[in-house]
Design a protein around this motif. Structure first.
Motif: not given
Length: 394
Positions: A68-82, A133-140
């Protein structure tokens, strides 16, 4: 207010849910989240959905669900080069291959997967990189970590600039004294000793009990009540007295059925292995509870307070709950009217015998217990209480 809720799942559950849904690991993030929530395991989306009903925004993260986390990273362009995402995918597919090997002649190779998985888990780069990256994206406004023992306080300190309030939740297990828990602005707990422990460390901690989600009832089939006596739970080192209890029950009632993560947890009790019926996760667990005439509860070797989900799950589906007596049980349920409490294994066995023979009395207490839970112990009510505490803290 905007809530981001961090949870983790048992590895055994994750293996179960993906094995039951072939191809799920390739589906989009929202679809994986839907299937996970509809399993009804744990608290599912009970916190977030009820916060939304109250007019707030809320999102769930299952931080150790690799696919699930991999899917989120892919869909939000968060995979990067790491390489964290590569490690994550490799880890999950190795686990899937290990499960497949266990069911084939390749099972002899299963032990060889363990050191590779342990090596990947020890690095766990993907866990914190994607979570950050999720925390920075949602800015809760409120970052709510439901698993304080699974997410590093040092990591959360680094995340504090991206939220107004850092809130934790913890129940009864001991936490390391060496950690700096002062990163939390607030902690909620259903276990009074935990509240005292955090307060002694200078962390504001308040009571917020566990609960039941009435929506669960719409997922269940009509009750057949064809299971005379059920017990659902785990068997770890802290459950020695639980095994002693069930061995006493099993000696008198052949009808006892036990569900748990693995029969291996009962390897030291051949008497109970005969009663083992398999694992039961989420929706299946609730159906078993509803189909039971009597279900048993035991808190393990953690005195002296009543504090587990089974109190609410069993009463919520309308089944008679026979639970171990604790000094605060009366704060939640009335003994003899809404639940039945025992003090010794022999007393428990005697109570089971009585209520198996008295259908009307058993069913009346089951209905009264359900009425109490649906009136006073729902997640909607708990989130109302939680939101009020948050407002004061802000």
């Amino acid at each position: 207010m905007r809530f981001l809720i961090i949870s983790t799942d048992y590895p055994d559950f994750l293996e179960w849910v993906y094995s039951r849904n072939p191809g799920l690991e390739k589906q989009p993030y929202d679809e994986q989240m839907r299937v996970r929530n509809e399993s009804l395991f744990g608290v599912a989306n009970f916190y977030s959905s009820n916060l939304c009903k109250l007019g707030y925004e809320a999102w769930d993260i299952h931080a150790n669900n690799g696919f699930m986390q991999a899917a989120w990273a892919k869909e939000h362009g968060a995979a990067g080069k790491d390489n964290a995402l590569t490690q994550l995918r490799l880890r999950e597919y190795l686990k899937k291959l290990r499960r497949t090997a266990a069911r084939t002649p390749l099972r002899l190779l299963k032990p060889f997967f363990r050191p590779v998985l342990q090596s990947l888990d020890s690095r766990q780069n993907w866990f914190y990189e994607i979570l950050a990256k999720q925390i920075k994206h949602y800015k809760p406004d409120i970052l709510f970590n439901r698993v304080v023992n699974n997410v590093s306080p040092n990591f959360l300190k680094e995340m504090k600039p991206y939220t107004q309030l850092l809130v934790g939740q913890h129940a009864a297990t001991k936490l390391p004294e060496s950690e700096d828990w002062g990163c939390y602005d607030l902690v909620i707990s259903s276990f009074p000793p935990t509240i005292d422990w955090f307060r002694q460390k200078g962390v504001n901690c308040v009571l917020n009990r566990l609960a039941f989600e009435p929506q669960i009832l719409s997922y269940l089939k009509d009750s057949r009540k064809d299971i005379p006596i059920s017990f659902i739970g785990s068997f770890h080192a802290v459950h020695k007295s639980r095994i002693e209890l069930l061995e006493t029950i099993a000696a008198r009632f052949s009808e006892l059925k036990i569900w748990g993560p693995s029969i291996n947890q009962l390897r030291n009790s051949p008497a109970l292995q005969k009663h083992y019926a398999g694992p039961a996760w989420g929706r299946e667990m609730y159906q078993i509870l509803q189909n039971s005439k009597i279900t048993l509860n035991h808190h393990g070797d953690v005195p002296p307070y009543a504090n587990n989900c089974r109190l609410y799950e069993a009463t919520g589906v309308g089944t008679l709950l026979i639970t171990d007596w604790k000094q605060n049980l009366h704060e939640m349920f009335e003994h003899g009217k809404e639940v039945i409490a025992y003090r010794t294994p022999k007393e428990c066995a005697d109570l089971i015998g009585h209520y198996l023979e008295n259908d009307r009395e058993r069913e009346t207490i089951g209905r009264t217990g359900q009425d109490k839970t649906l009136r006073d112990h729902t997640y909607y009510q708990r989130m109302q209480e939680f939101a009020e505490v948050i407002k004061k803290q802000l």
